[in-house]
Design an enzyme around this catalytic site. Sequence first.
Site, mmCIF file in Angstrom:
data_model
loop_
_atom_site.group_PDB
_atom_site.id
_atom_site.type_symbol
_atom_site.label_atom_id
_atom_site.label_comp_id
_atom_site.label_asym_id
_atom_site.label_seq_id
_atom_site.Cartn_x
_atom_site.Cartn_y
_atom_site.Cartn_z
ATOM 1 N N GLU A 48 1.031 7.347 -6.963
ATOM 2 C CA GLU A 48 0.895 5.890 -6.783
ATOM 3 C C GLU A 48 -0.138 5.353 -7.803
ATOM 4 O O GLU A 48 -1.143 6.024 -8.074
ATOM 5 C CB GLU A 48 0.374 5.635 -5.363
ATOM 6 C CG GLU A 48 0.001 4.207 -5.035
ATOM 7 C CD GLU A 48 -0.792 4.087 -3.721
ATOM 8 O OE1 GLU A 48 -1.643 4.958 -3.417
ATOM 9 O OE2 GLU A 48 -0.555 3.099 -3.001
ATOM 10 N N ASN A 108 2.725 -3.308 -5.319
ATOM 11 C CA ASN A 108 2.429 -1.891 -5.535
ATOM 12 C C ASN A 108 3.800 -1.211 -5.627
ATOM 13 O O ASN A 108 4.497 -1.080 -4.621
ATOM 14 C CB ASN A 108 1.597 -1.367 -4.361
ATOM 15 C CG ASN A 108 1.108 0.051 -4.573
ATOM 16 O OD1 ASN A 108 1.666 0.797 -5.370
ATOM 17 N ND2 ASN A 108 0.081 0.427 -3.842
ATOM 18 N N LYS A 125 6.025 -1.219 -2.362
ATOM 19 C CA LYS A 125 5.377 -0.709 -1.138
ATOM 20 C C LYS A 125 5.396 -1.741 -0.010
ATOM 21 O O LYS A 125 4.991 -2.889 -0.206
ATOM 22 C CB LYS A 125 3.941 -0.314 -1.478
ATOM 23 C CG LYS A 125 3.160 0.340 -0.350
ATOM 24 C CD LYS A 125 1.802 0.791 -0.886
ATOM 25 C CE LYS A 125 0.957 1.516 0.128
ATOM 26 N NZ LYS A 125 -0.322 1.977 -0.467
ATOM 27 N N GLU A 144 -5.833 -3.494 -0.618
ATOM 28 C CA GLU A 144 -4.406 -3.592 -0.992
ATOM 29 C C GLU A 144 -3.785 -4.888 -0.489
ATOM 30 O O GLU A 144 -2.903 -5.455 -1.135
ATOM 31 C CB GLU A 144 -3.633 -2.387 -0.458
ATOM 32 C CG GLU A 144 -3.937 -1.130 -1.233
ATOM 33 C CD GLU A 144 -2.920 -0.046 -0.993
ATOM 34 O OE1 GLU A 144 -1.729 -0.263 -1.234
ATOM 35 O OE2 GLU A 144 -3.338 1.044 -0.537
ATOM 36 N N CYS A 174 2.587 6.060 -0.656
ATOM 37 C CA CYS A 174 1.347 6.381 0.048
ATOM 38 C C CYS A 174 1.404 6.108 1.548
ATOM 39 O O CYS A 174 2.002 6.850 2.299
ATOM 40 C CB CYS A 174 0.164 5.682 -0.606
ATOM 41 S SG CYS A 174 -1.388 6.413 -0.052
ATOM 42 N N ASN A 199 -2.826 7.762 -3.101
ATOM 43 C CA ASN A 199 -4.261 7.759 -3.415
ATOM 44 C C ASN A 199 -4.939 7.696 -2.050
ATOM 45 O O ASN A 199 -5.035 6.614 -1.462
ATOM 46 C CB ASN A 199 -4.671 6.489 -4.165
ATOM 47 C CG ASN A 199 -4.321 6.510 -5.639
ATOM 48 O OD1 ASN A 199 -5.139 6.853 -6.480
ATOM 49 N ND2 ASN A 199 -3.098 6.122 -5.947
HETATM 50 N N1 CDT Z 1 -3.122 4.036 -0.990
HETATM 51 C C1 CDT Z 1 -2.977 4.172 0.340
HETATM 52 O O1 CDT Z 1 -2.021 3.642 0.907
HETATM 53 N N2 CDT Z 1 -3.923 4.885 0.969
HETATM 54 C C2 CDT Z 1 -3.958 4.982 2.410
HETATM 55 C C3 CDT Z 1 -5.362 5.119 2.852
HETATM 56 C C4 CDT Z 1 -5.670 3.960 3.663
HETATM 57 S S1 CDT Z 1 -7.341 3.886 4.133
HETATM 58 C C5 CDT Z 1 -7.539 2.210 4.430
HETATM 59 C C6 CDT Z 1 -3.163 6.152 2.969
HETATM 60 O O2 CDT Z 1 -2.470 5.937 3.964
HETATM 61 O O3 CDT Z 1 -3.270 7.261 2.488
#
Ligand code: CDT
Length: 324
Positions: A48, A108, A125, A144, A174, A199
Amino acid sequence: MSQRLITVAGAQLGPIQKAEGRDIAVGRMVRLMERAHRHGAQVVVFPELALTTFFPRWYEEDIANADHWYETALPSNETAPLFEAARKYSIAFHLGYAEKTPDGRRFNTAVFVHPSGEIVLKYRKIHLPGHKDYDPVRQVQHLEKRYFEVGDLGFPVVRAPVGGQDVNIGMLICNDRRWPETWRVLGLQQVELVMLGYNTPSINQDRRGFEAHHLRVLHSHLSIQSGCYQNACFGVGVAKGGVEDGHELFGHSIICNPQGEIMAQATSWDDELIVADCDLDMCNLGRTTIFNFAAHRRPEAYGRIVEQVGSSEPPVWQPRGARR
Ligand code: CDT
Protein backbone atom coordinates in the site's frame (compact mmCIF):
# COMPACT_ATOMS: atom_id res chain seq x y z
CA MET A 1 -2.50 -34.17 -13.60
CA SER A 2 -2.81 -30.69 -15.14
CA GLN A 3 -1.99 -27.74 -12.96
CA ARG A 4 -2.81 -24.06 -13.40
CA LEU A 5 0.49 -22.94 -11.99
CA ILE A 6 1.67 -19.36 -11.58
CA THR A 7 4.66 -18.07 -9.65
CA VAL A 8 3.80 -15.15 -7.43
CA ALA A 9 6.18 -12.76 -5.64
CA GLY A 10 5.47 -10.43 -2.75
CA ALA A 11 7.92 -7.52 -2.78
CA GLN A 12 8.03 -6.22 0.78
CA LEU A 13 9.54 -2.77 1.14
CA GLY A 14 11.59 -1.56 4.05
CA PRO A 15 11.03 1.95 5.37
CA ILE A 16 10.80 5.03 3.16
CA GLN A 17 11.70 8.19 5.04
CA LYS A 18 9.66 11.37 4.72
CA ALA A 19 12.53 13.19 3.04
CA GLU A 20 13.12 10.45 0.45
CA GLY A 21 11.84 11.02 -3.08
CA ARG A 22 9.99 8.59 -5.30
CA ASP A 23 13.20 7.96 -7.28
CA ILE A 24 14.65 6.10 -4.28
CA ALA A 25 11.55 3.95 -3.76
CA VAL A 26 11.17 3.24 -7.47
CA GLY A 27 14.86 2.24 -7.77
CA ARG A 28 14.41 -0.26 -4.93
CA MET A 29 11.22 -1.57 -6.51
CA VAL A 30 12.85 -2.10 -9.89
CA ARG A 31 15.61 -4.11 -8.20
CA LEU A 32 12.94 -6.26 -6.54
CA MET A 33 11.27 -6.78 -9.93
CA GLU A 34 14.59 -7.95 -11.36
CA ARG A 35 14.95 -10.41 -8.51
CA ALA A 36 11.35 -11.57 -8.90
CA HIS A 37 12.07 -12.25 -12.56
CA ARG A 38 15.19 -14.25 -11.65
CA HIS A 39 13.02 -16.34 -9.29
CA GLY A 40 10.66 -17.07 -12.18
CA ALA A 41 7.79 -14.94 -10.84
CA GLN A 42 5.14 -13.75 -13.30
CA VAL A 43 3.53 -11.26 -10.95
CA VAL A 44 4.96 -9.07 -8.22
CA VAL A 45 2.91 -7.45 -5.48
CA PHE A 46 4.06 -4.18 -3.85
CA PRO A 47 2.64 -2.65 -0.65
CA GLU A 48 0.00 0.00 0.00
CA LEU A 49 1.24 3.58 -0.70
CA ALA A 50 4.45 2.04 -1.96
CA LEU A 51 6.01 5.13 -3.51
CA THR A 52 6.33 7.30 -0.40
CA THR A 53 6.51 7.21 3.36
CA PHE A 54 3.21 6.42 5.09
CA PHE A 55 2.23 10.10 4.99
CA PRO A 56 -1.17 9.84 6.78
CA ARG A 57 0.80 9.94 10.04
CA TRP A 58 1.66 13.59 9.29
CA TYR A 59 -1.01 16.26 9.90
CA GLU A 60 -1.50 19.07 7.38
CA GLU A 61 -4.06 21.76 8.18
CA ASP A 62 -4.36 22.61 4.48
CA ILE A 63 -4.67 19.42 2.44
CA ALA A 64 -3.19 21.20 -0.60
CA ASN A 65 0.14 21.07 1.24
CA ALA A 66 -0.10 17.27 0.97
CA ASP A 67 -0.49 17.28 -2.81
CA HIS A 68 3.08 16.15 -3.38
CA TRP A 69 2.26 12.73 -1.87
CA TYR A 70 -0.28 11.93 -4.59
CA GLU A 71 0.05 10.63 -8.16
CA THR A 72 -1.97 12.46 -10.78
CA ALA A 73 -0.97 10.12 -13.61
CA LEU A 74 0.32 6.57 -14.02
CA PRO A 75 2.86 6.14 -15.41
CA SER A 76 4.57 9.44 -14.66
CA ASN A 77 8.22 10.32 -15.26
CA GLU A 78 9.01 9.01 -11.78
CA THR A 79 7.04 5.75 -12.02
CA ALA A 80 7.91 4.97 -15.66
CA PRO A 81 10.85 2.69 -14.65
CA LEU A 82 8.35 0.28 -13.04
CA PHE A 83 6.43 0.00 -16.29
CA GLU A 84 9.66 -0.41 -18.26
CA ALA A 85 10.82 -3.19 -15.93
CA ALA A 86 7.45 -4.93 -16.28
CA ARG A 87 7.88 -4.94 -20.05
CA LYS A 88 11.54 -5.97 -19.91
CA TYR A 89 10.93 -8.89 -17.54
CA SER A 90 7.45 -9.72 -18.83
CA ILE A 91 6.13 -9.47 -15.30
CA ALA A 92 2.79 -8.07 -14.10
CA PHE A 93 2.73 -5.92 -10.99
CA HIS A 94 0.40 -4.67 -8.29
CA LEU A 95 1.08 -1.17 -6.99
CA GLY A 96 -0.47 0.76 -4.12
CA TYR A 97 -0.34 4.58 -4.36
CA ALA A 98 -2.14 7.77 -3.39
CA GLU A 99 -4.31 8.90 -6.28
CA LYS A 100 -5.48 12.46 -7.02
CA THR A 101 -7.99 12.52 -9.84
CA PRO A 102 -8.26 15.31 -12.45
CA ASP A 103 -11.32 16.64 -10.58
CA GLY A 104 -9.38 16.79 -7.30
CA ARG A 105 -10.66 13.65 -5.54
CA ARG A 106 -8.19 11.71 -3.41
CA PHE A 107 -8.11 7.95 -2.96
CA ASN A 108 -5.89 5.26 -1.47
CA THR A 109 -5.62 3.18 -4.63
CA ALA A 110 -4.10 0.00 -6.04
CA VAL A 111 -3.70 -1.04 -9.66
CA PHE A 112 -2.83 -4.31 -11.32
CA VAL A 113 -0.63 -3.67 -14.34
CA HIS A 114 -0.14 -6.10 -17.26
CA PRO A 115 3.47 -6.55 -18.48
CA SER A 116 2.52 -4.41 -21.50
CA GLY A 117 1.95 -1.49 -19.13
CA GLU A 118 -1.83 -1.54 -19.52
CA ILE A 119 -3.81 -1.11 -16.30
CA VAL A 120 -5.97 -4.22 -15.95
CA LEU A 121 -7.79 -3.44 -12.70
CA LYS A 122 -8.06 -0.55 -10.26
CA TYR A 123 -9.32 -0.64 -6.68
CA ARG A 124 -9.85 2.26 -4.24
CA LYS A 125 -9.65 1.46 -0.53
CA ILE A 126 -13.04 1.26 1.13
CA HIS A 127 -12.25 0.72 4.83
CA LEU A 128 -10.29 3.83 5.78
CA PRO A 129 -9.04 3.54 9.35
CA GLY A 130 -8.10 6.35 11.69
CA HIS A 131 -9.59 9.83 11.86
CA LYS A 132 -10.11 13.10 9.98
CA ASP A 133 -8.93 15.72 12.45
CA TYR A 134 -5.83 16.04 14.59
CA ASP A 135 -6.25 13.71 17.58
CA PRO A 136 -4.26 14.83 20.65
CA VAL A 137 -4.89 11.51 22.44
CA ARG A 138 -2.98 9.52 19.83
CA GLN A 139 0.80 9.22 20.03
CA VAL A 140 1.00 9.11 16.24
CA GLN A 141 -1.69 10.40 13.90
CA HIS A 142 -3.48 8.12 11.44
CA LEU A 143 -5.23 10.56 9.13
CA GLU A 144 -6.50 8.34 6.30
CA LYS A 145 -10.01 9.75 6.76
CA ARG A 146 -8.54 13.23 6.15
CA TYR A 147 -6.46 12.37 3.13
CA PHE A 148 -8.75 9.95 1.28
CA GLU A 149 -12.36 9.51 0.26
CA VAL A 150 -14.02 6.12 0.65
CA GLY A 151 -13.36 4.12 -2.51
CA ASP A 152 -16.09 4.25 -5.15
CA LEU A 153 -15.24 1.22 -7.28
CA GLY A 154 -16.65 -1.55 -5.07
CA PHE A 155 -14.59 -4.76 -4.90
CA PRO A 156 -14.03 -5.64 -8.56
CA VAL A 157 -12.73 -9.00 -9.77
CA VAL A 158 -11.61 -9.62 -13.33
CA ARG A 159 -10.32 -12.66 -15.20
CA ALA A 160 -7.01 -11.67 -16.73
CA PRO A 161 -3.94 -13.39 -18.13
CA VAL A 162 -1.18 -13.87 -15.56
CA GLY A 163 1.85 -15.98 -16.41
CA GLY A 164 0.10 -17.86 -19.18
CA GLN A 165 -3.03 -18.62 -17.12
CA ASP A 166 -6.35 -16.83 -16.96
CA VAL A 167 -6.71 -15.87 -13.32
CA ASN A 168 -9.59 -14.28 -11.40
CA ILE A 169 -7.83 -11.42 -9.64
CA GLY A 170 -9.03 -9.02 -6.96
CA MET A 171 -7.51 -6.52 -4.54
CA LEU A 172 -7.91 -5.25 -1.00
CA ILE A 173 -5.90 -2.55 0.75
CA CYS A 174 -4.54 -2.87 4.27
CA ASN A 175 -7.39 -2.35 6.77
CA ASP A 176 -9.82 -3.99 4.29
CA ARG A 177 -8.15 -7.32 5.08
CA ARG A 178 -9.61 -7.32 8.60
CA TRP A 179 -13.24 -7.29 7.40
CA PRO A 180 -14.69 -10.66 6.34
CA GLU A 181 -17.29 -8.89 4.23
CA THR A 182 -14.57 -7.70 1.82
CA TRP A 183 -13.23 -11.19 1.21
CA ARG A 184 -16.72 -12.61 0.76
CA VAL A 185 -17.63 -10.02 -1.87
CA LEU A 186 -14.48 -11.09 -3.74
CA GLY A 187 -15.25 -14.77 -3.10
CA LEU A 188 -18.72 -14.34 -4.59
CA GLN A 189 -16.95 -13.36 -7.82
CA GLN A 190 -14.81 -16.53 -7.70
CA VAL A 191 -11.63 -14.66 -6.96
CA GLU A 192 -8.53 -16.87 -7.14
CA LEU A 193 -5.76 -14.40 -6.27
CA VAL A 194 -6.22 -11.54 -3.81
CA MET A 195 -3.40 -8.98 -3.76
CA LEU A 196 -3.14 -6.58 -0.85
CA GLY A 197 -0.57 -4.21 0.53
CA TYR A 198 -0.38 -2.81 4.04
CA ASN A 199 1.32 -0.24 6.29
CA THR A 200 0.57 -1.36 9.83
CA PRO A 201 2.18 0.23 12.89
CA SER A 202 3.76 -2.30 15.25
CA ILE A 203 1.96 -0.81 18.21
CA ASN A 204 -1.55 0.51 18.62
CA GLN A 205 -1.01 4.27 18.84
CA ASP A 206 -4.41 4.95 20.32
CA ARG A 207 -3.83 5.48 24.04
CA ARG A 208 -7.44 4.62 24.82
CA GLY A 209 -6.59 0.92 25.03
CA PHE A 210 -3.71 -1.53 25.30
CA GLU A 211 -2.80 -4.12 22.68
CA ALA A 212 0.24 -6.35 23.09
CA HIS A 213 2.85 -5.88 20.37
CA HIS A 214 2.89 -9.54 19.23
CA LEU A 215 -0.87 -9.59 18.64
CA ARG A 216 -0.60 -7.05 15.82
CA VAL A 217 1.06 -9.60 13.53
CA LEU A 218 -1.24 -12.38 14.68
CA HIS A 219 -4.29 -10.31 13.72
CA SER A 220 -2.88 -9.52 10.29
CA HIS A 221 -2.12 -13.16 9.54
CA LEU A 222 -5.42 -14.40 11.04
CA SER A 223 -7.31 -12.03 8.75
CA ILE A 224 -5.49 -13.07 5.58
CA GLN A 225 -5.43 -16.79 6.36
CA SER A 226 -9.14 -16.93 7.23
CA GLY A 227 -10.04 -14.79 4.19
CA CYS A 228 -8.19 -17.22 1.91
CA TYR A 229 -9.63 -20.34 3.54
CA GLN A 230 -13.23 -19.14 3.69
CA ASN A 231 -13.18 -17.98 0.08
CA ALA A 232 -10.95 -20.68 -1.41
CA CYS A 233 -8.37 -18.32 -2.86
CA PHE A 234 -4.70 -17.42 -2.71
CA GLY A 235 -3.72 -14.22 -0.91
CA VAL A 236 -0.57 -12.13 -1.12
CA GLY A 237 -0.28 -9.71 1.80
CA VAL A 238 2.70 -7.38 1.42
CA ALA A 239 3.99 -4.95 4.02
CA LYS A 240 5.93 -1.77 4.14
CA GLY A 241 7.99 -2.49 7.25
CA GLY A 242 10.72 -1.01 9.39
CA VAL A 243 11.17 2.37 11.04
CA GLU A 244 9.99 5.45 9.11
CA ASP A 245 11.13 8.65 10.83
CA GLY A 246 10.96 6.92 14.22
CA HIS A 247 7.65 5.13 13.56
CA GLU A 248 7.75 1.35 13.40
CA LEU A 249 5.73 -0.68 10.88
CA PHE A 250 5.79 -4.47 11.02
CA GLY A 251 6.74 -6.65 8.05
CA HIS A 252 5.69 -10.33 8.11
CA SER A 253 4.42 -10.31 4.51
CA ILE A 254 2.87 -13.62 3.53
CA ILE A 255 1.62 -15.66 0.61
CA CYS A 256 -1.27 -17.86 1.68
CA ASN A 257 -3.03 -20.76 -0.05
CA PRO A 258 -6.76 -21.62 -0.18
CA GLN A 259 -6.35 -23.94 2.81
CA GLY A 260 -5.31 -20.91 4.85
CA GLU A 261 -1.71 -22.10 5.06
CA ILE A 262 1.20 -19.69 4.87
CA MET A 263 3.35 -20.72 1.87
CA ALA A 264 6.00 -18.00 2.22
CA GLN A 265 6.73 -15.38 4.85
CA ALA A 266 9.16 -12.47 5.07
CA THR A 267 11.59 -12.61 7.96
CA SER A 268 13.06 -9.10 7.73
CA TRP A 269 11.50 -5.66 8.01
CA ASP A 270 13.37 -4.53 4.94
CA ASP A 271 13.17 -4.90 1.16
CA GLU A 272 12.57 -8.63 0.79
CA LEU A 273 11.11 -10.87 -1.85
CA ILE A 274 8.90 -13.83 -1.00
CA VAL A 275 7.95 -16.26 -3.75
CA ALA A 276 5.49 -19.14 -4.07
CA ASP A 277 4.24 -21.42 -6.82
CA CYS A 278 0.46 -21.23 -6.74
CA ASP A 279 -1.62 -23.96 -8.37
CA LEU A 280 -4.89 -22.17 -9.00
CA ASP A 281 -6.74 -25.48 -9.24
CA MET A 282 -6.31 -25.65 -5.45
CA CYS A 283 -9.19 -23.17 -5.30
CA ASN A 284 -11.59 -25.84 -6.56
CA LEU A 285 -11.72 -28.01 -3.44
CA GLY A 286 -13.10 -25.37 -1.08
CA ARG A 287 -15.26 -23.88 -3.79
CA THR A 288 -16.97 -27.19 -4.61
CA THR A 289 -17.26 -28.61 -1.07
CA ILE A 290 -17.42 -26.79 2.26
CA PHE A 291 -17.60 -23.32 0.67
CA ASN A 292 -19.80 -24.24 -2.26
CA PHE A 293 -21.69 -20.97 -1.95
CA ALA A 294 -24.54 -21.93 -4.28
CA ALA A 295 -25.28 -25.03 -2.23
CA HIS A 296 -24.82 -23.74 1.31
CA ARG A 297 -25.07 -19.94 1.70
CA ARG A 298 -28.20 -18.57 3.40
CA PRO A 299 -28.40 -14.88 2.44
CA GLU A 300 -31.98 -14.70 3.75
CA ALA A 301 -30.46 -14.92 7.24
CA TYR A 302 -27.69 -12.37 6.64
CA GLY A 303 -29.83 -9.22 6.40
CA ARG A 304 -28.03 -7.46 9.25
CA ILE A 305 -24.75 -7.59 7.34
CA VAL A 306 -25.96 -5.05 4.82
CA GLU A 307 -28.82 -3.36 6.69
CA GLN A 308 -26.93 -2.45 9.86
CA VAL A 309 -23.63 -0.59 10.37
CA GLY A 310 -22.99 -0.50 14.13
CA SER A 311 -23.84 -3.34 16.48
CA SER A 312 -27.02 -3.22 18.58
CA GLU A 313 -27.67 -4.61 22.07
CA PRO A 314 -29.46 -7.97 22.19
CA PRO A 315 -32.70 -8.44 24.14
CA VAL A 316 -32.14 -9.38 27.81
CA TRP A 317 -33.12 -12.85 28.99
CA GLN A 318 -34.19 -13.32 32.62
CA PRO A 319 -35.08 -16.50 34.57
CA ARG A 320 -38.86 -17.01 34.72
CA GLY A 321 -39.13 -16.07 38.44
CA ALA A 322 -37.36 -12.76 37.87
CA ARG A 323 -39.57 -11.64 35.01
CA ARG A 324 -41.94 -8.74 35.63
N1 CDT B 1 -2.93 1.49 6.51
C1 CDT B 1 -3.82 0.87 7.30
O1 CDT B 1 -4.96 0.67 6.90
N2 CDT B 1 -3.38 0.52 8.52
C2 CDT B 1 -4.27 -0.02 9.52
C3 CDT B 1 -3.80 0.38 10.86
C4 CDT B 1 -4.83 1.20 11.45
S1 CDT B 1 -4.36 1.89 12.98
C5 CDT B 1 -5.39 3.26 13.07
C6 CDT B 1 -4.40 -1.54 9.48
O2 CDT B 1 -5.53 -2.01 9.60
O3 CDT B 1 -3.41 -2.24 9.41
